[in-house]
Structures are given as C-alpha cells and as structure tokens.
Enzyme design. Sequence first.
Site, short mmCIF file in Angstrom:
data_model
loop_
_atom_site.label_atom_id
_atom_site.label_comp_id
_atom_site.label_asym_id
_atom_site.label_seq_id
_atom_site.Cartn_x
_atom_site.Cartn_y
_atom_site.Cartn_z
N LYS A 101 27.26 60.76 70.00
CA LYS A 101 25.95 61.25 68.96
C LYS A 101 25.14 59.44 68.78
O LYS A 101 24.63 60.04 68.11
CB LYS A 101 26.66 61.45 68.00
N ASN A 115 31.28 60.05 52.02
CA ASN A 115 31.27 60.78 53.10
C ASN A 115 31.75 60.63 54.15
O ASN A 115 31.75 59.26 55.26
CB ASN A 115 30.29 61.47 53.74
N ASP A 119 20.49 58.68 52.73
CA ASP A 119 20.64 60.46 52.50
C ASP A 119 18.91 61.10 53.69
O ASP A 119 18.71 60.77 54.69
CB ASP A 119 19.56 61.31 51.20
#
Length: 201
Positions: A178, A12, A72
């Site tokens: 963020k 990702n 995760d």
Amino acid sequence: MAMDKLVIATKNRGKITEIKEMLAELPLEILSLQDYPEAPAIEEDGESFFANALKKARVISGYTGLPVLADDSGLEVDALAGAPGIHSARYAGGEATDEENNRKLLKVLNNVPAEMRGAAFCCVLVLYRPEGTYEKFTGRWPGVITETLRGENGFGYDPLFYVPAAGKTVAEMSREEKNLCSHRAQAVQALKRHLLAKYCS
C-alpha cells in the site's frame, strides 16, 4: 532553516503509522495529535480536500508553534458524482465507524453494475509553518468498488477498494504494498522530495 520536528494533524492511528513509516528516513521527530490531547477540535467544513487540510494545518500549527502536516483524503465514486468525497469519514453519520460507512456505500451501490463502479482515493497534504507559509501535495489512486468486503488490512474503505493493477483490494495488500502506490503515498513521496531538497539538506 532545517526542520527538526513535524506534527501530523490527526489522531487516526492508521494514518499516523503510514505517514511515519514513509517519512522514517528523514531526520525528523514526528509527533501527532496523540501527543497533544488538549489540541482544539477542528470542524472540517471546507468545500474541498485542500480547504479542510489547510484549516487543520493552520489551527494546529498555531496551537503547537511547530510545522504541521495535515491531510484530507477520501473516496470519490464515479457513479455517485464524486461522493462521498469530503464526507467520506462521516458518510454514514458524524460518528460513523468504518463498518457503517462501508455498509452504506454497498447499499447505495447495490444495483450499480461492475463497469460503472469506478472510483478513486484522493489525498491532499498541506505542510504549514508557524510563520504562515505552506505547500500542497496531492495524490490520486484509481480503482473499483467491489460488491463485498475483502481483506483484513488497512482502514476506511480499503476492503471495498479493488486495484486492478494489483489484482486485490487495498485491505488484501500488505502495508508495504500500500505504501508504494496509495494516494497518500503519492502525496507523501512528493512531500518527502520537497523536505529533502529544502529542509533536510
């Protein structure tokens, strides 16, 4: 013994970029599964974020022979009893896109009032070493699910996740904003403190 290489067990691009930026000051060569295109595919069949992260870290460490960082993470929505949770990335199906997942979440929450749309992004990181030892680091970021997509930044459920303290959705935040307070940032900062104290001194 100092650690000089670390593999992030994901392809990702968003996660890779975020983690690399947050660990940039450490004297580590940071690799990812993009550097190991033949690495085995891993079925995330655990019953918790921790179980999935540990499985990914263990398998990829065994494959590469290097320390591995696996995460995760997912979205837990109060009105859905914690769903989509560990199924966040495949909420709308095994090969679902972010757009499809977001569309399904909006549909499921269609008649849920604002005061009941509380949620949290959760992250579990596992740092696993080839000799079989590991540590766990966690982060949790509370927020509210909006009724429409807002913002162009980020990935996943970021356009639907409103952070009251910031007055905007995650997708309306800069990457720097963020990386200061996200669930992954919390876990990575705990990891960084651990690495600085134990491996990079």
